[in-house]
Motif scaffolding. Sequence first.
Motif, PDB file in Angstrom:
ATOM      1  N   SER A 144       0.170  -5.669   3.385  1.00 16.03           N
ATOM      2  CA  SER A 144       1.214  -6.264   4.218  1.00 16.03           C
ATOM      3  C   SER A 144       2.508  -5.454   4.220  1.00 16.03           C
ATOM      4  CB  SER A 144       1.489  -7.701   3.788  1.00 16.03           C
ATOM      5  OG  SER A 144       1.496  -7.838   2.402  1.00 16.03           O
ATOM      6  N   VAL A 145       2.626  -4.505   3.306  1.00 17.67           N
ATOM      7  CA  VAL A 145       3.776  -3.607   3.249  1.00 17.67           C
ATOM      8  C   VAL A 145       3.232  -2.200   3.051  1.00 17.67           C
ATOM      9  CG1 VAL A 145       5.910  -3.018   2.033  1.00 17.67           C
ATOM     10  CG2 VAL A 145       5.204  -5.413   2.183  1.00 17.67           C
ATOM     11  N   ILE A 146       3.735  -1.254   3.841  1.00 18.70           N
ATOM     12  CA  ILE A 146       3.284   0.133   3.750  1.00 18.70           C
ATOM     13  C   ILE A 146       4.475   1.003   3.383  1.00 18.70           C
ATOM     14  CG2 ILE A 146       2.247   2.081   4.983  1.00 18.70           C
ATOM     15  CD1 ILE A 146       0.389  -0.384   4.763  1.00 18.70           C
ATOM     16  N   ARG A 147       4.321   1.825   2.336  1.00 22.07           N
ATOM     17  CA  ARG A 147       5.326   2.821   1.991  1.00 22.07           C
ATOM     18  C   ARG A 147       4.846   4.148   2.550  1.00 22.07           C
ATOM     19  NH1 ARG A 147       5.560   7.152  -0.504  1.00 22.07           N
ATOM     20  NH2 ARG A 147       3.890   6.750  -1.971  1.00 22.07           N
ATOM     21  N   ALA A 148       5.721   4.839   3.281  1.00 20.47           N
ATOM     22  CA  ALA A 148       5.286   6.051   3.963  1.00 20.47           C
ATOM     23  C   ALA A 148       6.357   7.132   3.951  1.00 20.47           C
ATOM     24  CB  ALA A 148       4.932   5.723   5.412  1.00 20.47           C
ATOM     25  N   HIS A 149       5.910   8.374   3.969  1.00 21.23           N
ATOM     26  CA  HIS A 149       6.803   9.506   4.179  1.00 21.23           C
ATOM     27  C   HIS A 149       6.924   9.802   5.676  1.00 21.23           C
ATOM     28  CE1 HIS A 149       5.564  10.305  -0.032  1.00 21.23           C
ATOM     29  NE2 HIS A 149       6.789  10.782  -0.137  1.00 21.23           N
ATOM     30  N   ASP A 150       5.801   9.697   6.384  1.00 18.30           N
ATOM     31  CA  ASP A 150       5.724  10.070   7.803  1.00 18.30           C
ATOM     32  C   ASP A 150       5.811   8.802   8.651  1.00 18.30           C
ATOM     33  OD1 ASP A 150       5.038  13.018   7.360  1.00 18.30           O
ATOM     34  OD2 ASP A 150       3.538  11.971   6.143  1.00 18.30           O
ATOM     35  N   ILE A 151       7.023   8.331   8.862  1.00 13.40           N
ATOM     36  CA  ILE A 151       7.242   7.014   9.439  1.00 13.40           C
ATOM     37  C   ILE A 151       6.748   6.886  10.882  1.00 13.40           C
ATOM     38  CG2 ILE A 151       9.022   5.304  10.028  1.00 13.40           C
ATOM     39  CD1 ILE A 151      10.461   6.300   7.445  1.00 13.40           C
ATOM     40  N   LEU A 193      -3.128   8.763   6.580  1.00 16.34           N
ATOM     41  CA  LEU A 193      -3.270   7.793   7.671  1.00 16.34           C
ATOM     42  C   LEU A 193      -4.648   7.135   7.660  1.00 16.34           C
ATOM     43  CD1 LEU A 193      -1.389   9.648  10.539  1.00 16.34           C
ATOM     44  CD2 LEU A 193      -0.527   7.864   9.000  1.00 16.34           C
ATOM     45  N   ALA A 194      -5.674   7.890   7.296  1.00 14.93           N
ATOM     46  CA  ALA A 194      -7.018   7.307   7.212  1.00 14.93           C
ATOM     47  C   ALA A 194      -7.068   6.219   6.144  1.00 14.93           C
ATOM     48  CB  ALA A 194      -8.046   8.402   6.911  1.00 14.93           C
ATOM     49  N   VAL A 195      -6.546   6.527   4.962  1.00 17.31           N
ATOM     50  CA  VAL A 195      -6.550   5.548   3.871  1.00 17.31           C
ATOM     51  C   VAL A 195      -5.656   4.364   4.225  1.00 17.31           C
ATOM     52  CG1 VAL A 195      -6.010   5.154   1.441  1.00 17.31           C
ATOM     53  CG2 VAL A 195      -7.120   7.290   2.134  1.00 17.31           C
ATOM     54  N   THR A 196      -4.487   4.644   4.776  1.00 20.23           N
ATOM     55  CA  THR A 196      -3.571   3.567   5.152  1.00 20.23           C
ATOM     56  C   THR A 196      -4.220   2.612   6.141  1.00 20.23           C
ATOM     57  OG1 THR A 196      -1.614   4.929   4.733  1.00 20.23           O
ATOM     58  CG2 THR A 196      -1.329   3.054   6.221  1.00 20.23           C
ATOM     59  N   ALA A 230       0.873  -1.176   0.000  1.00 18.94           N
ATOM     60  CA  ALA A 230       0.000   0.000   0.000  1.00 18.94           C
ATOM     61  C   ALA A 230       0.909   1.224   0.000  1.00 18.94           C
ATOM     62  CB  ALA A 230      -0.915   0.010   1.218  1.00 18.94           C
ATOM     63  N   ALA A 231       0.883   1.969  -1.073  1.00 16.53           N
ATOM     64  CA  ALA A 231       1.740   3.149  -1.228  1.00 16.53           C
ATOM     65  C   ALA A 231       0.853   4.344  -1.546  1.00 16.53           C
ATOM     66  CB  ALA A 231       2.773   2.908  -2.320  1.00 16.53           C
ATOM     67  N   VAL A 232       0.236   4.894  -0.516  1.00 15.76           N
ATOM     68  CA  VAL A 232      -0.694   6.008  -0.717  1.00 15.76           C
ATOM     69  C   VAL A 232      -0.221   7.302  -0.070  1.00 15.76           C
ATOM     70  CG1 VAL A 232      -2.687   4.482  -0.979  1.00 15.76           C
ATOM     71  CG2 VAL A 232      -2.113   5.370   1.296  1.00 15.76           C
ATOM     72  N   SER A 233       0.930   7.284   0.566  1.00 16.64           N
ATOM     73  CA  SER A 233       1.407   8.426   1.316  1.00 16.64           C
ATOM     74  C   SER A 233       1.465   9.695   0.467  1.00 16.64           C
ATOM     75  CB  SER A 233       2.798   8.120   1.875  1.00 16.64           C
ATOM     76  OG  SER A 233       3.259   9.168   2.698  1.00 16.64           O
ATOM     77  N   THR A 291       2.922   6.806  10.851  1.00 13.39           N
ATOM     78  CA  THR A 291       2.418   5.605  10.173  1.00 13.39           C
ATOM     79  C   THR A 291       2.645   4.372  11.034  1.00 13.39           C
ATOM     80  OG1 THR A 291       2.855   6.641   8.033  1.00 13.39           O
ATOM     81  CG2 THR A 291       2.549   4.246   8.044  1.00 13.39           C
ATOM     82  N   ARG A 292       3.787   4.309  11.699  1.00 17.34           N
ATOM     83  CA  ARG A 292       4.061   3.192  12.611  1.00 17.34           C
ATOM     84  C   ARG A 292       2.994   3.134  13.702  1.00 17.34           C
ATOM     85  NH1 ARG A 292       8.667   4.741  15.283  1.00 17.34           N
ATOM     86  NH2 ARG A 292       7.211   5.704  16.735  1.00 17.34           N
ATOM     87  N   ASP A 293       2.612   4.277  14.252  1.00 16.17           N
ATOM     88  CA  ASP A 293       1.581   4.300  15.285  1.00 16.17           C
ATOM     89  C   ASP A 293       0.239   3.819  14.749  1.00 16.17           C
ATOM     90  OD1 ASP A 293       3.478   5.247  17.041  1.00 16.17           O
ATOM     91  OD2 ASP A 293       2.729   7.321  17.038  1.00 16.17           O
ATOM     92  N   VAL A 294      -0.105   4.222  13.527  1.00 17.29           N
ATOM     93  CA  VAL A 294      -1.353   3.756  12.914  1.00 17.29           C
ATOM     94  C   VAL A 294      -1.316   2.241  12.737  1.00 17.29           C
ATOM     95  CG1 VAL A 294      -2.686   3.740  10.764  1.00 17.29           C
ATOM     96  CG2 VAL A 294      -2.021   5.899  11.803  1.00 17.29           C
ATOM     97  N   ILE A 295      -0.200   1.729  12.234  1.00 17.33           N
ATOM     98  CA  ILE A 295      -0.081   0.280  12.034  1.00 17.33           C
ATOM     99  C   ILE A 295      -0.236  -0.449  13.370  1.00 17.33           C
ATOM    100  CG2 ILE A 295       1.524  -1.574  11.402  1.00 17.33           C
ATOM    101  CD1 ILE A 295       2.712   0.434   9.321  1.00 17.33           C
ATOM    102  N   THR A 296       0.430   0.034  14.400  1.00 19.97           N
ATOM    103  CA  THR A 296       0.347  -0.590  15.712  1.00 19.97           C
ATOM    104  C   THR A 296      -1.087  -0.611  16.233  1.00 19.97           C
ATOM    105  OG1 THR A 296       2.602   0.088  16.236  1.00 19.97           O
ATOM    106  CG2 THR A 296       1.190  -0.459  18.104  1.00 19.97           C
TER     107      THR A 296
END
Length: 145
Positions: free
Chosen positions: A123-130, A111-114, A87-90, A133-138
């Motif tokens: 299963s893999v996220i490409r992000a600018h705001d790491i 973050l909403a879309v992610t 998922a690469a929507v950043s 994004t890590r907090d959203v994933i968690t």
Amino acid sequence: ALGEIISDAGIPAVLMASRKTPGDAKSLQETHAAINDVLSRAHDHGIEDIILDPGIGRWIPERTAADDWELCRHFHELHSYDLPILAAVSRKSFIGEITGQVPAGRLAGTLAVTSRLIEAGASVIRAHDIPETRDVITCVMKMMR
């Protein structure tokens, strides 16, 4: 030639749904067709360790924000390929079109879309705001347990 190099490298390959140029599939149907083409070419070269990139984003001028939203809404369908999905929507333009934000201001939309794409099986996220994004994933992963 690139297929042979990737195959010989022995590392995972991120393969985008493309036919002739990166991200040239416009609709969901074209994306599935492009994925099948890419996977066929990969298998012809012995590439088996694949991360699938559906090519969300304005890669070609003909692609619209509606095309990206359609792909995001049907992201769960990509599981039919039985591969990890990127998922690469950043900060992408389709998010900016509805939020009215320039790329640097698209964090909330990203973050909403992610979060929804994680729920749909990314299963893999490409992000600018790491860190964000890590907090959203968690948090999303905690909710999904």
